[in-house]
Design an enzyme around this catalytic site. Structure first.
Site, PDB file in Angstrom:
ATOM      1  N   ARG A  54       0.823  -1.212   0.000  1.00 49.69           N
ATOM      2  CA  ARG A  54       0.000   0.000   0.000  1.00 49.69           C
ATOM      3  C   ARG A  54       0.859   1.265   0.000  1.00 49.69           C
ATOM      4  O   ARG A  54       0.459   2.284  -0.555  1.00 49.69           O
ATOM      5  CB  ARG A  54      -0.945   0.007   1.196  1.00 49.69           C
ATOM      6  CG  ARG A  54      -2.113  -0.919   0.967  1.00 49.69           C
ATOM      7  CD  ARG A  54      -3.033  -0.945   2.145  1.00 49.69           C
ATOM      8  NE  ARG A  54      -4.323  -1.503   1.791  1.00 49.69           N
ATOM      9  CZ  ARG A  54      -5.226  -1.890   2.660  1.00 49.69           C
ATOM     10  NH1 ARG A  54      -4.983  -1.777   3.951  1.00 49.69           N
ATOM     11  NH2 ARG A  54      -6.374  -2.379   2.256  1.00 49.69           N
ATOM     12  N   LYS A  87     -17.658 -17.250   3.294  1.00 52.85           N
ATOM     13  CA  LYS A  87     -19.074 -16.950   3.492  1.00 52.85           C
ATOM     14  C   LYS A  87     -19.849 -16.683   2.214  1.00 52.85           C
ATOM     15  O   LYS A  87     -19.354 -16.028   1.306  1.00 52.85           O
ATOM     16  CB  LYS A  87     -19.199 -15.738   4.399  1.00 52.85           C
ATOM     17  CG  LYS A  87     -18.744 -16.048   5.799  1.00 52.85           C
ATOM     18  CD  LYS A  87     -19.375 -15.098   6.783  1.00 52.85           C
ATOM     19  CE  LYS A  87     -19.178 -15.601   8.194  1.00 52.85           C
ATOM     20  NZ  LYS A  87     -18.908 -14.557   9.148  1.00 52.85           N
ATOM     21  N   GLY A 110      -8.017  -8.039  -0.211  1.00 53.81           N
ATOM     22  CA  GLY A 110      -8.230  -8.944   0.922  1.00 53.81           C
ATOM     23  C   GLY A 110      -7.479 -10.248   0.786  1.00 53.81           C
ATOM     24  O   GLY A 110      -6.313 -10.277   0.382  1.00 53.81           O
TER      25      GLY A 110
HETATM   26  P1  AMP Z   1     -13.529 -14.699   2.944  1.00 56.85           P
HETATM   27  O1  AMP Z   1     -13.137 -13.694   3.976  1.00 56.85           O
HETATM   28  O2  AMP Z   1     -14.959 -15.060   2.951  1.00 56.85           O
HETATM   29  O3  AMP Z   1     -12.998 -14.353   1.557  1.00 56.85           O
HETATM   30  O4  AMP Z   1     -12.764 -16.048   3.372  1.00 56.85           O
HETATM   31  C1  AMP Z   1     -11.386 -16.219   3.311  1.00 56.85           C
HETATM   32  C2  AMP Z   1     -11.001 -17.426   4.110  1.00 56.85           C
HETATM   33  O5  AMP Z   1     -11.686 -18.564   3.618  1.00 56.85           O
HETATM   34  C3  AMP Z   1      -9.516 -17.777   4.068  1.00 56.85           C
HETATM   35  O6  AMP Z   1      -8.936 -17.552   5.313  1.00 56.85           O
HETATM   36  C4  AMP Z   1      -9.513 -19.258   3.714  1.00 56.85           C
HETATM   37  O7  AMP Z   1      -8.636 -20.028   4.499  1.00 56.85           O
HETATM   38  C5  AMP Z   1     -10.937 -19.680   3.989  1.00 56.85           C
HETATM   39  N1  AMP Z   1     -11.305 -20.881   3.242  1.00 56.85           N
HETATM   40  C6  AMP Z   1     -11.179 -21.118   1.932  1.00 56.85           C
HETATM   41  N2  AMP Z   1     -11.566 -22.374   1.636  1.00 56.85           N
HETATM   42  C7  AMP Z   1     -11.961 -22.948   2.783  1.00 56.85           C
HETATM   43  C8  AMP Z   1     -12.475 -24.235   3.132  1.00 56.85           C
HETATM   44  N3  AMP Z   1     -12.664 -25.170   2.190  1.00 56.85           N
HETATM   45  N4  AMP Z   1     -12.764 -24.473   4.440  1.00 56.85           N
HETATM   46  C9  AMP Z   1     -12.578 -23.528   5.382  1.00 56.85           C
HETATM   47  N5  AMP Z   1     -12.102 -22.290   5.124  1.00 56.85           N
HETATM   48  C10 AMP Z   1     -11.796 -22.003   3.836  1.00 56.85           C
END
Ligand code: AMP
Length: 428
Positions: A50, A208, A368
């Site tokens: 950044r 999510k 992110g």
């Molecule tokens: P988000 O903030 O919704 O983009 O989620 C990101 C997070 O999702 C990362 O820390 C990943 O480790 C997690 N993630 C991705 N695939 C999986 C999975 N199959 N099971 C659990 N966590 C996951």
């Protein structure tokens, strides 16, 4: 702005001034940057992306003969009070190295006398969020900040989705424009949203679904295909009635996922849904790097096992679909990329996208976790654009108006109205 429109080859509804519209000679220039960078326990900056991304604006303004450049940023979440570990001292040090010139860090951001411009051409104000007024978009606070300068530049794309004083209210007190970083983010991502080269394929992962409904909904209307990975996939499978073992499922998102699948099918022919789900998965018997693992088809996740990554058949299938793409947008890792054992899907797709970029495909990595993933694989420079704003890019792709950008537009429209009414008066 005319330049931005011609680059995009379209009329954007965005209307604001950019750096090239101003003469900075002998001006004091206030620049909102996003220096909210990660620090280790010894307060060393562990990722300076950044800070680096702000350099083109800072160098340009200095080269144009600005008298003084006053930078302002937040760091962490001090929640309106002074928290020592969130002082900007390490950021000032890193910026000094990168800019190769002295950066004077002030002891506070308001009610201070700025250092003399002759000896301190670059000044960094102490953390804005040490004052609650920043996040409250307080007018008086913004006015005090504005009193330091002649011109305001917003180059903090990562905070442009916030109506905070240094991003929003401040535009009422100074002539305002967007910096090069904000312009670049909006140029590349704006084209993808308004007039993408097709096929336009989105890759969505992460944990999510409920958080990303608006994003998926907006992309369903704009993309040719949406490839799903990460834990999000299991929520979609549950919506179809499959058992997903101990996989992470967003219970609040199951109904939403079901609606999205119905909508996806309706948008194209019956057997060619827009939303594509993994066909196999790497599963583990615990959420741990040392877990026992297996690769199974989606219908075969037994109880006690959890999906941690997309499997090899899915990787091949997704590459095949991506092969013909002209624009790709990626938001969210395809597996638990933080653990080596489960990072293969994310890494292979990242490498493939890097190859496609070399062949002229526009590849955009939302900020992110996706940005953190490509950074981890050493691939950050291999894409058309890696956004510096996680929340901001998500809201942009959801089709939401970003308050910081809207403020720049309002400021521009006000200046036009003022100019026109001045002309009319003269005519009389
Ligand atoms: P988000 O903030 O919704 O983009 O989620 C990101 C997070 O999702 C990362 O820390 C990943 O480790 C997690 N993630 C991705 N695939 C999986 C999975 N199959 N099971 C659990 N966590 C996951």
């Amino acid at each position: 702005m005319a330049e931005l429109n011609s680059k995009l080859n379209l009329k954007l509804s965005l209307n604001f001034l950019t750096l090239k519209d101003f003469d900075f000679k002998n001006k004091k220039v206030l620049v909102r940057v996003d220096f909210n960078v990660p620090l280790d326990e010894n307060l060393n900056v562990t990722n300076d992306k950044r800070i680096k991304e702000s350099l083109s604006t800072l160098t340009y303004v200095l080269e144009q003969g600005a008298k003084q450049v006053i930078l302002m940023s937040h760091l962490g979440r001090p929640d309106g009070r002074i928290v020592e570990k969130y002082r900007l001292t390490p950021v000032a040090k890193r910026l000094e190295q990168l800019l190769r010139q002295k950066v004077a860090l002030t002891e506070d951001c308001i009610d201070i006398k700025l250092p003399d411009a002759k000896n301190s051409r670059v000044v960094l104000l102490e953390n804005l969020r040490f004052h609650p007024e920043e996040e409250k978009n307080d007018e008086a606070f913004a006015k005090k900040l504005a009193s330091y300068a002649d011109v305001y530049v917003n180059d903090g794309f990562g905070v442009s989705h916030r109506a905070h004083a240094s991003v929003h209210a401040i535009t009422r007190f100074l002539p305002s424009c967007a910096g090069f970083l904000v312009e670049k983010e909006l140029t590349v991502m704006g084209k993808a949203m308004i007039n993408p080269d097709k096929p336009f394929i989105a890759i969505l992962g992460g944990a999510k679904v409920a958080d990303k409904i608006k994003l998926i909904d907006n992309l369903l209307a704009k993309c040719d295909k949406i490839l799903i990975g990460g834990a999000m996939a299991y929520t979609f499978y549950r919506a179809q009635g499959f058992s997903t073992g101990a996989s992470k499922v967003d219970e609040d998102g199951i109904e939403v996922a079901s609606d999205l699948l119905k909508k996806s099918g309706k948008l194209v022919s019956k057997d060619a849904n827009k939303i594509i789900l993994p066909v196999d998965n790497v599963v583990a018997d615990k959420f741990d790097e040392n877990a026992n693992t297996d690769t199974v088809a989606i219908k075969d996740i037994d109880s006690g096992w959890m999906g941690m990554d997309i499997g090899p058949l899915t990787i091949d299938k997704y590459k095949e679909i991506l092969k013909t793409s002209k624009t790709v947008l990626w938001n969210g890792p395809l597996g638990v990329f933080e653990m080596k054992k489960f990072s293969r899907g994310t890494e292979e797709i990242a490498k493939y996208l890097a190859q496609l970029t070399g062949k002229g495909v526009t590849t955009i990595i939302g900020g992110g976790d996706s940005a953190a993933a490509v950074e981890k694989f050493g691939l950050s420079s291999k894409f058309t654009h890696v956004s510096t704003g996680g929340g901001a890019s998500l809201e942009f792709f959801e089709g939401k108006e970003l308050p910081g950008i809207k403020a720049l537009e309002d400021s521009y429209n006000k200046s036009i109205t003022k100019k026109n009414s001045g002309k009319k008066k003269k005519k009389k």
